[in-house]
Design a protein around this motif. Structure first.
Motif, PDB file in Angstrom:
ATOM      1  N   GLU A 259     -66.700  21.660 -19.512  1.00  0.00           N
ATOM      2  CA  GLU A 259     -67.898  20.901 -19.142  1.00  0.00           C
ATOM      3  C   GLU A 259     -68.242  19.860 -20.205  1.00  0.00           C
ATOM      4  O   GLU A 259     -68.653  18.736 -19.865  1.00  0.00           O
TER       5      GLU A 259
ATOM      6  N   SER B 123     -67.369  21.662 -13.526  1.00  0.00           N
ATOM      7  CA  SER B 123     -65.932  21.499 -13.754  1.00  0.00           C
ATOM      8  C   SER B 123     -65.081  22.215 -12.710  1.00  0.00           C
ATOM      9  O   SER B 123     -63.872  22.000 -12.649  1.00  0.00           O
ATOM     10  N   TYR B 124     -65.692  23.085 -11.892  1.00  0.00           N
ATOM     11  CA  TYR B 124     -64.908  23.846 -10.913  1.00  0.00           C
ATOM     12  C   TYR B 124     -64.659  23.014  -9.665  1.00  0.00           C
ATOM     13  O   TYR B 124     -65.597  22.518  -9.037  1.00  0.00           O
TER      14      TYR B 124
ATOM     15  N   ALA C 179     -66.191  32.221 -20.555  1.00  0.00           N
ATOM     16  CA  ALA C 179     -67.403  31.419 -20.774  1.00  0.00           C
ATOM     17  C   ALA C 179     -67.133  30.280 -21.756  1.00  0.00           C
ATOM     18  O   ALA C 179     -67.601  29.147 -21.562  1.00  0.00           O
TER      19      ALA C 179
ATOM     20  N   ASN D 242     -69.556  33.716 -10.065  1.00  0.00           N
ATOM     21  CA  ASN D 242     -70.106  33.098 -11.283  1.00  0.00           C
ATOM     22  C   ASN D 242     -69.824  33.943 -12.519  1.00  0.00           C
ATOM     23  O   ASN D 242     -70.727  34.459 -13.169  1.00  0.00           O
TER      24      ASN D 242
ATOM     25  N   VAL E 223     -63.794  30.183 -14.202  1.00  0.00           N
ATOM     26  CA  VAL E 223     -64.714  29.048 -14.305  1.00  0.00           C
ATOM     27  C   VAL E 223     -65.670  29.197 -13.131  1.00  0.00           C
ATOM     28  O   VAL E 223     -65.245  29.216 -11.979  1.00  0.00           O
ATOM     29  N   PRO E 224     -66.960  29.336 -13.380  1.00  0.00           N
ATOM     30  CA  PRO E 224     -67.888  29.730 -12.319  1.00  0.00           C
ATOM     31  C   PRO E 224     -67.940  28.751 -11.139  1.00  0.00           C
ATOM     32  O   PRO E 224     -67.705  27.554 -11.278  1.00  0.00           O
TER      33      PRO E 224
ATOM     34  N   THR F 261     -65.114  27.558 -20.014  1.00  0.00           N
ATOM     35  CA  THR F 261     -65.971  26.778 -19.119  1.00  0.00           C
ATOM     36  C   THR F 261     -66.804  25.771 -19.906  1.00  0.00           C
ATOM     37  O   THR F 261     -66.915  24.592 -19.526  1.00  0.00           O
ATOM     38  N   ARG F 262     -67.381  26.227 -21.004  1.00  0.00           N
ATOM     39  CA  ARG F 262     -68.216  25.331 -21.807  1.00  0.00           C
ATOM     40  C   ARG F 262     -67.398  24.145 -22.331  1.00  0.00           C
ATOM     41  O   ARG F 262     -67.861  22.999 -22.303  1.00  0.00           O
TER      42      ARG F 262
ATOM     43  N   ARG G 275     -65.201  17.532  -7.743  1.00  0.00           N
ATOM     44  CA  ARG G 275     -66.333  18.444  -7.667  1.00  0.00           C
ATOM     45  C   ARG G 275     -67.173  18.148  -6.438  1.00  0.00           C
ATOM     46  O   ARG G 275     -67.649  19.065  -5.749  1.00  0.00           O
TER      47      ARG G 275
ATOM     48  N   ASN H 109     -70.477  27.644  -9.753  1.00  0.00           N
ATOM     49  CA  ASN H 109     -71.531  26.629  -9.896  1.00  0.00           C
ATOM     50  C   ASN H 109     -71.288  25.671 -11.060  1.00  0.00           C
ATOM     51  O   ASN H 109     -72.141  24.848 -11.378  1.00  0.00           O
ATOM     52  N   SER H 110     -70.116  25.757 -11.692  1.00  0.00           N
ATOM     53  CA  SER H 110     -69.827  24.859 -12.811  1.00  0.00           C
ATOM     54  C   SER H 110     -69.452  23.467 -12.315  1.00  0.00           C
ATOM     55  O   SER H 110     -68.681  23.333 -11.352  1.00  0.00           O
TER      56      SER H 110
END
Length: 551
Positions: A231, A253-254, A224, A407, A247-248, A227-228, A351, A250-251
């Motif tokens: 982003e 960044s994914y 997490a 996710n 990395v989810p 990922t933050r 993305r 729905n991110s």
């Protein structure tokens, strides 16, 4: 349990083994029982460790391997000597190539019978020496707790992997001191000042940087935080093959998965990017298309791995950071970089490609035979945020790669060594670890029958996965290779299958057979209802046409 003349508590070595596992936080052991380790089974009787009795040693080691992927402690499997050990080998190979912490306990012949060709005798070090990090034999009962602590440490330290512990049946019955060996701390590494400055400078110089995440050595918090940070800096990350979710899905960044059969949006990324940062994995065979992509020595690659040997890597190495993912992320959070417009454009472009690739097909059924596209659209639309997916090997897995919303860390469990038969055991383990969570497994018809009997284990212990069997009456991946190399000469890949829905019912679960596309929504609704209201697993046997692929 007894006391000696000095009043010190004594137990059998088998019971001390169980106590040591419990002290290391082990919650369950996946076993196929054998007379060779009865004293360990007896120790489990009154232990806090849940004993999950499996139907095949391959299924037991797959379950333990899946548990090792979900946590940072080793999964535990226990099997008997000879044939039992042979059957368990498939799970060891998965743990070796997937870098998963696993400890396999194998009951052995009595010490005094060794090298006499005794019943089911074999040489554990000769069998497992090339496919395990360590092979340890408990020849001295007094070392029982020490050997277990060493095995747990070896499985977790450095690049995680499998460890085998042999237990002679007479040795584990000996009474010894009940004192337990303490847990051995595992070194996690971290960025040095030089590492931090080198990565900082490389990122500031790059216009198209790309992170690739992988491996099984993350925590949910570490994933997490990673990922933050991505982003916040408009930086992209791709998933190693069958490692989606860190990395989810729905991110922003994914940007998709990289591996065998990789989708076109990520196919050329490795060559186009001007800086690659691998975290928790290395550029190996699958990522580099057989050691062909990203081999130019002028390319800039940073490798973040706790393994100083860089086993399995190919291509250039600009800088290695010796660290486990969580510790690397801890230090990465201190790196506050100015966001470049080129990063925003690069990440947004990739993305966008991933979002187009993952856009669901229509959920409205068509006339004619059942379609995986229809099932995935209806399934994904109804999934809770924390849904998990498991699968083994085969072309059916691409439907999950493309559409399943992973996710969070460990929301995808699979076998990166391409091992078939992993889907059902891993789904059972996931459901036992996370009761009440929606666990979906997507199995091929060939793959399912390799360990489908573990649905009996699901029923016995209350595991409730949703099982989707994509039945195209063939070993689809091999058929695809066959058509490329030997066109119009199909040989050895066609299958005749039973009614899997009836099998599911015979195991005590819900089963429905679907042949028409129009039947999919109702079948899916009934399967979910059976899980939620009856507390059972549910299976959808989907009969599909041959030659229809996810991408």
């Amino acid at each position: 349990m007894s006391e000696n003349a000095q009043g010190l508590t004594k137990k059998s070595a088998g019971h001390v083994i169980v106590d040591t596992l419990a002290a290391h936080g082990v919650e369950r052991a996946y076993v196929v029982p054998g007379e060779s380790y009865l004293d360990v089974l007896d120790g489990l009787h009154d232990s806090s460790i849940e004993t999950v009795v499996c139907r095949h040693e391959g299924g037991a080691t797959y379950m333990a391997e899946a548990e090792g992927k979900m946590h940072q402690r080793p999964g535990i499997a226990m099997v008997t000597r000879g044939p039992g050990a042979a059957n368990a080998h498939v799970g060891l190979h998965t743990a070796w190539q997937d870098s998963t912490p696993l400890v396999l306990f194998v009951g052995l012949i009595p010490f005094e019978h060794r090298e006499k060709e005794a019943f089911q005798e074999f040489d554990p070090k000769a069998w497992f020496g090339t496919g395990a990090k360590r092979v340890m034999i408990l020849d001295h009962a007094d070392r029982a707790s020490e050997v277990v602590a060493e095995a747990m440490f070896a499985a977790m330290s450095g690049r995680p992997g499998p460890v085998v512990v042999g237990l002679p049946e007479d040795v584990i019955r000996n009474e010894i001191s009940a004192e337990l060996h303490p847990e051995i701390p595992v070194a996690t590494g971290g960025m040095t000042v030089t590492d931090w400055k080198s990565l900082n400078n490389a990122l500031q110089e790059a216009d198209k940087p790309l992170f690739i995440f992988g491996g099984n050595d993350w925590s949910q918090q570490g994933a997490a935080d990673f990922t933050r940070w991505l982003e916040e800096h408009d930086l992209p990350a791709a998933a190693e093959w069958r490692c989606e979710g860190t990395v989810p899905f729905n991110s922003p960044s994914y940007v998709g998965p990289i591996g065998y059969g990789r989708p076109k949006p990520t196919y050329d990324l490795l060559e186009e990017t001007d800086l690659l940062i691998f975290v928790g994995t290395v550029p190996g065979d699958v990522i580099t298309d057989g050691f062909n992509v990203r081999q130019n020595w002028e390319k800039k690659n940073f490798l973040v791995t706790i393994d100083p040997s860089l086993r399995g890597r190919s291509g250039p190495v600009s800088h290695q950071i010796v660290a486990k993912p969580d510790v690397f992320v801890r230090d990465l959070l201190l790196m506050d970089l100015p966001v470049k417009d080129s990063w925003k454009e690069w990440t947004s472009r990739m993305r966008g490609e991933q979002e187009k690739f993952a856009a669901l097909p229509t959920p409205v059924p068509a006339d004619g035979p059942a379609k995986m596209a229809t099932l995935m659209s209806n399934l994904v639309s109804a999934l809770p945020e924390d849904a998990m997916v498991t699968f083994g090997a085969g072309e059916h897995t691409n439907w999950a790669h493309r559409y399943f919303p992973t996710n969070g860390y460990a929301s995808m469990l699979s076998a990166r060594n391409g091992s078939m038969g992993y889907s059902i055991p891993s789904a059972v383990a996931a459901s036992l670890n996370y009761p009440g969570r929606r666990v979906v497994t997507i199995a091929g018809d060939g793959e399912f029958l390799m360990n489908g009997q573990e649905l009996a284990t699901a029923t016995q212990y209350g595991a409730t996965p949703l099982v989707i069997i994509m039945d195209n009456q063939q070993y689809g991946t091999i058929r695809t290779h066959q058509e490329r190399q030997y066109p119009e000469r199909i040989s050895g890949t066609q299958l005749q299958n039973p009614d899997f829905a009836l099998m599911a019912q015979s195991f005590g679960g819900f089963g429905v057979r679907v042949e028409k596309d129009a039947e999919i929504p109702a079948a899916l609704e009934a399967a979910v209802e059976a899980i939620e209201e009856n507390g059972t697993f549910a299976l959808i046997h989907l009969i599909v046409e041959q030659g229809v692929k996810a991408y």
